[in-house]
Design a protein around this motif. Structure first.
Motif, PDB file in Angstrom:
ATOM      1  N   SER A 153      -6.469 -13.529  -0.585  1.00 44.20           N
ATOM      2  CA  SER A 153      -5.178 -13.647  -1.244  1.00 44.20           C
ATOM      3  C   SER A 153      -4.704 -12.361  -1.901  1.00 44.20           C
ATOM      4  N   ALA A 154      -5.626 -11.583  -2.504  1.00 45.91           N
ATOM      5  CA  ALA A 154      -5.221 -10.390  -3.248  1.00 45.91           C
ATOM      6  C   ALA A 154      -5.196  -9.134  -2.386  1.00 45.91           C
ATOM      7  N   CYS A 155      -5.339  -9.279  -1.086  1.00 40.88           N
ATOM      8  CA  CYS A 155      -5.429  -8.139  -0.164  1.00 40.88           C
ATOM      9  C   CYS A 155      -4.022  -7.621   0.166  1.00 40.88           C
ATOM     10  N   HIS A 156      -3.735  -6.383  -0.224  1.00 47.22           N
ATOM     11  CA  HIS A 156      -2.404  -5.803  -0.022  1.00 47.22           C
ATOM     12  C   HIS A 156      -2.038  -5.731   1.455  1.00 47.22           C
ATOM     13  N   TRP A 157      -2.919  -5.166   2.280  1.00 48.36           N
ATOM     14  CA  TRP A 157      -2.584  -4.956   3.693  1.00 48.36           C
ATOM     15  C   TRP A 157      -2.584  -6.264   4.480  1.00 48.36           C
ATOM     16  N   ALA A 187     -13.472   9.605  -3.045  1.00 45.50           N
ATOM     17  CA  ALA A 187     -12.423   8.586  -3.006  1.00 45.50           C
ATOM     18  C   ALA A 187     -12.490   7.808  -1.690  1.00 45.50           C
ATOM     19  N   PRO A 188     -12.160   6.517  -1.710  1.00 40.98           N
ATOM     20  CA  PRO A 188     -11.893   5.704  -2.902  1.00 40.98           C
ATOM     21  C   PRO A 188     -13.169   5.477  -3.703  1.00 40.98           C
ATOM     22  N   LYS A 189     -13.011   5.257  -4.989  1.00 45.82           N
ATOM     23  CA  LYS A 189     -14.148   5.155  -5.899  1.00 45.82           C
ATOM     24  C   LYS A 189     -14.196   3.758  -6.500  1.00 45.82           C
ATOM     25  N   PHE A 190     -15.345   3.114  -6.318  1.00 49.29           N
ATOM     26  CA  PHE A 190     -15.519   1.743  -6.786  1.00 49.29           C
ATOM     27  C   PHE A 190     -16.367   1.717  -8.056  1.00 49.29           C
ATOM     28  N   PRO A 191     -16.077   0.818  -8.976  1.00 48.07           N
ATOM     29  CA  PRO A 191     -16.935   0.697 -10.161  1.00 48.07           C
ATOM     30  C   PRO A 191     -18.360   0.300  -9.747  1.00 48.07           C
ATOM     31  N   ASP A 233      -8.426   7.489  -6.030  1.00 46.73           N
ATOM     32  CA  ASP A 233      -8.767   8.898  -6.212  1.00 46.73           C
ATOM     33  C   ASP A 233     -10.139   9.000  -6.879  1.00 46.73           C
ATOM     34  N   ARG A 234     -10.655  10.227  -6.984  1.00 52.88           N
ATOM     35  CA  ARG A 234     -11.985  10.437  -7.549  1.00 52.88           C
ATOM     36  C   ARG A 234     -11.988  10.381  -9.071  1.00 52.88           C
ATOM     37  N   ASP A 235     -10.806  10.451  -9.693  1.00 50.92           N
ATOM     38  CA  ASP A 235     -10.718  10.581 -11.146  1.00 50.92           C
ATOM     39  C   ASP A 235     -10.416   9.271 -11.857  1.00 50.92           C
ATOM     40  N   TRP A 236     -10.439   8.156 -11.149  1.00 48.79           N
ATOM     41  CA  TRP A 236     -10.199   6.840 -11.725  1.00 48.79           C
ATOM     42  C   TRP A 236      -8.755   6.674 -12.217  1.00 48.79           C
ATOM     43  N   VAL A 237      -7.801   7.475 -11.708  1.00 53.77           N
ATOM     44  CA  VAL A 237      -6.440   7.469 -12.244  1.00 53.77           C
ATOM     45  C   VAL A 237      -5.597   6.351 -11.646  1.00 53.77           C
ATOM     46  N   VAL A 238      -5.504   6.316 -10.315  1.00 51.94           N
ATOM     47  CA  VAL A 238      -4.621   5.354  -9.649  1.00 51.94           C
ATOM     48  C   VAL A 238      -5.465   4.267  -8.989  1.00 51.94           C
ATOM     49  N   PRO A 239      -5.343   3.044  -9.456  1.00 55.48           N
ATOM     50  CA  PRO A 239      -6.158   1.985  -8.867  1.00 55.48           C
ATOM     51  C   PRO A 239      -5.491   1.339  -7.661  1.00 55.48           C
ATOM     52  N   HIS A 240      -6.296   0.618  -6.883  1.00 58.71           N
ATOM     53  CA  HIS A 240      -5.744  -0.439  -6.035  1.00 58.71           C
ATOM     54  C   HIS A 240      -5.670  -1.642  -6.959  1.00 58.71           C
ATOM     55  N   VAL A 278       6.000  -4.973  -4.524  1.00 55.86           N
ATOM     56  CA  VAL A 278       5.532  -3.594  -4.515  1.00 55.86           C
ATOM     57  C   VAL A 278       4.179  -3.528  -5.212  1.00 55.86           C
ATOM     58  N   GLU A 279       3.280  -2.755  -4.638  1.00 59.76           N
ATOM     59  CA  GLU A 279       1.962  -2.600  -5.244  1.00 59.76           C
ATOM     60  C   GLU A 279       2.093  -1.873  -6.587  1.00 59.76           C
ATOM     61  N   GLY A 280       1.499  -2.453  -7.628  1.00 61.49           N
ATOM     62  CA  GLY A 280       1.452  -1.808  -8.930  1.00 61.49           C
ATOM     63  C   GLY A 280       2.703  -1.926  -9.766  1.00 61.49           C
ATOM     64  N   ALA A 281       3.719  -2.647  -9.283  1.00 58.36           N
ATOM     65  CA  ALA A 281       4.987  -2.707 -10.020  1.00 58.36           C
ATOM     66  C   ALA A 281       4.807  -3.276 -11.424  1.00 58.36           C
ATOM     67  N   TYR A 282       3.867  -4.172 -11.597  1.00 61.31           N
ATOM     68  CA  TYR A 282       3.650  -4.819 -12.887  1.00 61.31           C
ATOM     69  C   TYR A 282       3.057  -3.855 -13.915  1.00 61.31           C
ATOM     70  N   TYR A 283       2.297  -2.857 -13.448  1.00 56.19           N
ATOM     71  CA  TYR A 283       1.467  -2.056 -14.348  1.00 56.19           C
ATOM     72  C   TYR A 283       1.994  -0.650 -14.632  1.00 56.19           C
TER      73      TYR A 283
END
Length: 676
Positions: free
Chosen positions: A47-51, A201-205, A255-262, A327-332
C-alpha cells in the motif's frame, strides 16, 4: 471481472476498481489460466509503495492496457505484506535472474506457477534500456504463443535452480567471541564516519545492526561499537528521515546524509527504531535518544493505532499537494513562504535557520525537508517549541497521507516490545497500556484454539492468510517483553504456545534449520527460507531470539538447544555479511552473556522498594536479559519459584550459566551486577 472487492488488504482494495480482471492469489486463478491456455501475470506490491501507485495509474487504470491483459493473461495481484511467502519465492527468482529486485514486482508465470520472465516497474512508454509495459506484454504473449516449449523449458530450469539453492547453515554451532569480533570489524570497514550508518545511497536505518553494536559494547566494553551506534542514531535523528514535527521515521533516505527520505512511514521501522533509541538512552543517558524514543512511540500510538487496539501497517509516501495531485512528500516539505504564512516573518526566519529550510530547497520545487543541521547558533527553547507546535498544527490541516489499516501480526509484535519497554523506562504507563491493547487484539483475533496465528486482520476481521515464521517469532518477542515489564505470566504462557509451533512446524528436526512457512502451509514452487535480516529481523533470527528468551525464563532445554542450533547460520554469515544478520548477531550476544535471568521478588506488587528493583532490572545493560517480577510464592514465572524475600523485604536474584549470585535488596548492587 475484477475479484478484489471484499478482501482485507487495503493494497488490493486500491485495485478493486481497475479495469483489469484481477484475481487474488488462489488456486482458482491458476485453474483459470490452465483452462484458457494463457500465462499468469503476477503483480506484487504494497500500500505505501510509491512506484506501485505510479504503475497502477499509468497501466492498470488504462482501459487499453487492461483490455490486452484481460484477453491474453490471467492477472493476479498480491499484497507482499499479506503473503510474504509468495513475495519471497518470486523475489528470489527475480534477483537471481536480473541481479536486482524491488516493488512493484512483475513476474510472468506458467499455469503451474513457474516463473519465466521478470521485472519490477515498467513505464507506459519505453525508456533507454527499459521497455514499455505494453512491449513486455506483447513480447510475453508472442513467446507464449509461438515458443511455448521454450518457455516451459526456461520455467522448469528456473524452478530447478531455485530448488537446488542451499543455505550455508554450518554445523548448527552458535557464534563465539571470534565471530562477533569479526562481524564488528566488518561493520567498521563499511561504516560511514562522516554521516553515520553503513554504505551509500539509498541509506536505510540499520536498526538491527545498532542493537548488535549496543549489546556488543555492553558485553565487551568495545567503545568503537558504542560510538558507531551513538553517532548513527544522532545523524538519523537530525536528518530529514526523522519527522522533526510529528516524530517517527521514514523508510529510508535517498541520499547518504539522511536529508531527503522516501516518505512512507512503516510500523516495523518505527517499532524497531523506537526500541533502539530507548536502548541507547539506557546505555548512555542521551537526552536526544530519550526524546526520539518517546516521540516515535507517541507517533505510533497517535497515527497508527487502530480502533481495535492494534497498529496499522504504514502511512503512504504520497499525499494530495492541495491541487488534487498526489505527490511524494507533499505533506512533510516546506518552503520559506509557507513558513512565513504560518509563523510570520520573524519566526519564519528562525525556523528556516533551525530546520535547514533554504530558498533553493533541499527537496523538490524549492521545498525543503525539515532537519536539524549542526550549527553554532543558540536558540530559545520555548520559542522553538512554539514554532514546532504551530507548524505541526498547520501541517495537520494538509491532506494527510493514506494509511494502510491492515494489522500485521509480526509488526505488531515488534511494536508491543518497543512500547512496553519504552513505557517502562520512561514511566509512561499509557505506552505499556497501548502494548497490552495490541497484545489483547492478537490473542482475541489472530490466535485460534490451537494457538495458530493469522497473518493479518483489518477492521476487526481476520485475514485468510496463515502466519509465517516471523509472525510467530516477533509476536513471541513482544509477549516476552510484555511479561518482563508487566509481571503478568500469561504473556509468557502465550509465547510458549507460539514457540511450540515454531519447534513443531517451522524447524527441520534433523538440522535445526528454520523455514519461513509451516510444514502444513500452501506448497509453493519452493519452501521459502531466508536467515538474513532486511527491513525486519528474519523469521529465523527472530525465532532464535524468542526461543532463547523463553528458555531463560523457563529453563526449557529444548528451546535453548533450538536457539543455539538456529544461530549456526549466524556463525557462518556474521563475519561475512554482518549488515544483513544484525538481529542474529544481537541474539548471539545474548547467548554469549548467558543470557542473565533476573527474578525480582516483591514484598507487595506496588510497593516502592519492589518497583525500584524491578525498574533497575529492566534498565540493566546485560544483553538479552530476562526479568521475572512477582510476589513471593507466585507461580506466574518459573524463575520466581523458591525465591524468598530477604529479611522480609523485596530482593533480586541474578543467575547466569547455571550459577546464581547472592540475592540483593539494593538497586545499586543490582545495577552493578547487570552492567558489569
Amino acid at each position: 471481472m475484477n475479484r478484489l472487492a471484499g478482501v482485507t488488504s487495503p493494497y488490493l482494495l486500491q485495485h478493486a476498481d481497475n479495469p483489469v480482471d484481477w484475481w487474488p492469489w488462489q488456486p482458482e486463478a491458476f485453474e483459470e489460466a490452465r483452462r484458457r491456455g494463457v500465462p499468469v501475470l503476477l503483480s506484487v506490491g504494497y500500500s505505501a509503495c510509491h512506484w506501485c501507485h505510479v504503475m497502477a495509474h499509468e497501466s492498470f487504470e488504462d482501459e487499453v492496457t487492461a483490455a490486452f491483459l484481460n484477453e491474453h493473461f490471467v492477472s493476479v495481484k498480491v499484497d507482499r505484506e499479506e503473503r510474504p511467502d509468495v513475495d519471497a519465492v518470486y523475489m528470489e527468482a527475480v534477483q537471481a535472474a536480473t541481479g536486482q529486485g524491488g516493488w512493484p514486482m512483475t513476474v510472468f508465470l506458467t499455469p503451474d506457477a513457474e516463473p519465466f520472465y521478470f521485472g519490477t516497474y515498467f513505464p507506459p512508454e519505453a525508456r533507454p534500456g527499459v521497455p514499455s509495459f505494453r512491449q513486455v506484454l506483447e513480447g510475453v504473449r508472442a513467446a507464449w504463443s509461438d515458443r511455448r516449449d521454450e518457455v516451459a523449458e526456461v520455467a522448469g530450469k528456473i524452478v530447478r535452480d531455485l530448488s537446488e539453492r542451499e543455505i550455508a547453515f554450518g554445523a548448527g554451532v552458535a557464534p563465539g567471541d571470534q565471530e562477533t569480533a569479526q562481524a564488528l570489524l566488518g561493520l567498521t570497514r563499511e561504516y560511514d564516519p562522516q554521516r553515520g550508518g553503513f554504505g551509500g545511497a539509498p541509506k536505510f536505518p540499520p536498526s538491527m545492526v545498532l542493537e548488535f553494536l549496543l549489546r556488543h559494547h555492553a558485553r565487551t566494553g568495545a567503545e568503537g561499537a558504542l560510538q558507531m551506534a551513538r553517532d548513527t542514531c544522532e545523524r538519523m535523528a537530525r536528518g530529514g528521515i526523522y519527522d522533526q514535527l510529528g516524530g517517527g521515521f521514514a523508510r529510508y533516505s535517498v541520499d547518504r546524509d539522511w536529508v531527503v527520505p522516501h516518505f512512507e512511514k512503516m510500523l516495523y521501522d518505527n517499532a524497531l527504531l523506537c526500541r533502539v533509541y530507548a536502548h541507547l538512552w539506557r546505555a548512555t543517558g542521551s537526552e536526544q535518544a530519550r526524546r526520539v524514543a518517546l516521540e516515535t512511540a507517541d507517533f505510533m500510538v497517535r497515527e497508527l493505532r487502530t480502533a481495535e487496539g492494534g497498529f496499522a501497517s504504514a502511512l503512504d509516501a504520497d499525499s494530495d499537494d492541495g491541487t488534487g495531485r498526489h505527490v511524494e512528500g507533499a505533506y512533510y516539505a516546506w518552503t520559506p513562504a509557507q513558513l512565513a504564512e504560518v509563523l510570520g516573518e520573524d519566526d519564519a526566519r528562525i525556523a528556516a535557520h533551525y530546520f535547514g529550510v533554504t530558498d533553493e530547497g533541499t527537496f523538490e520545487h524549492g521545498s525543503s525537508v525539515l532537519q536539524l543541521p549542526q550549527q553554532d547558533s543558540v536558540f530559545d527553547a520555548e520559542r522553538i517549541a512554539s514554532i514546532r507546535r504551530r507548524l505541526l498544527a498547520a501541517r495537520d490541516t494538509r491532506p494527510a497521507p493514506g494509511r494502510d489499516d491492515k494489522v500485521v501480526a509480526a509488526w505488531n509484535g515488534l511494536a508491543i516490545a518497543a512500547l512496553a519497554e519504552t513505557g517502562a523506562y520512561f514511566d509512561r504507563p499509557d505506552l505499556v497500556e497501548a502494548a497490552v491493547g495490541a497484545a489483547d487484539l492478537l490473542v482475541r483475533l489472530h490466535l485460534d484454539e490451537q494457538a495458530r496465528l493469522a497473518r493479518t486482520s483489518k477492521d476487526g476481521r481476520t485475514g485468510a492468510n496463515a502466519g509465517v515464521l516471523e509472525d510467530y517469532a516477533d509476536v513471541s518477542e513482544g509477549f516476552l517483553a510484555l511479561a518482563s515489564v508487566t509481571g503478568e505470566g500469561v504473556w509468557l504462557e502465550f509465547a510458549g504456545f507460539l514457540l511450540d509451533h515454531v519447534l513443531a512446524r517451522f524447524t527441520d528436526p534433523e538440522s535445526g534449520a528454520l523455514y519461513d512457512t509451516a510444514t502444513d502451509a500452501e506448497q509453493l514452487i519452493r519452501r521459502p527460507q531466508d536467515p538474513t535480516d532486511n527491513a525486519t529481523p528474519s523469521g529465523w533470527s527472530a525465532a532464535a531470539g524468542a526461543l532463547l528468551g523463553y528458555a531463560a525464563q523457563t529453563g526449557s532445554t529444548p528451546h535453548r538447544a533450538a536457539a543455539e542450533r538456529a544461530l549456526g547460520v549466524v556463525r557462518t554469515l556474521g563475519p561475512r555479511v554482518p549488515r544483513f544478520v544484525g538481529w542474529g548477531l544481537a541474539v548471539a550476544e545474548a547467548l554469549l552473556d548467558g543470557p542473565r535471568e533476573i527474578a525480582v521478588v516483591a514484598s507487595a506488587a506496588d510497593d516502592t522498594a519492589s518497583k525500584s528493583l524491578h525498574r533497575t532490572a529492566l534498565l540493566g545493560l546485560a544483553p538479552g536479559a530476562v526479568v521475572a517480577y512477582g510476589t513471593a510464592g507466585s507461580d506466574e514465572f518459573p524463575l520466581l519459584a523458591d525465591r524468598p524475600l530477604v529479611d522480609g523485604g523485596p530482593a533480586a536474584y541474578v543467575c547466569r550459566h547455571f550459577t546464581c549470585e547472592a540475592p540483593t535488596t539494593d538497586p545499586a548492587e543490582l545495577r552493578a551486577a547487570l552492567d558489569g
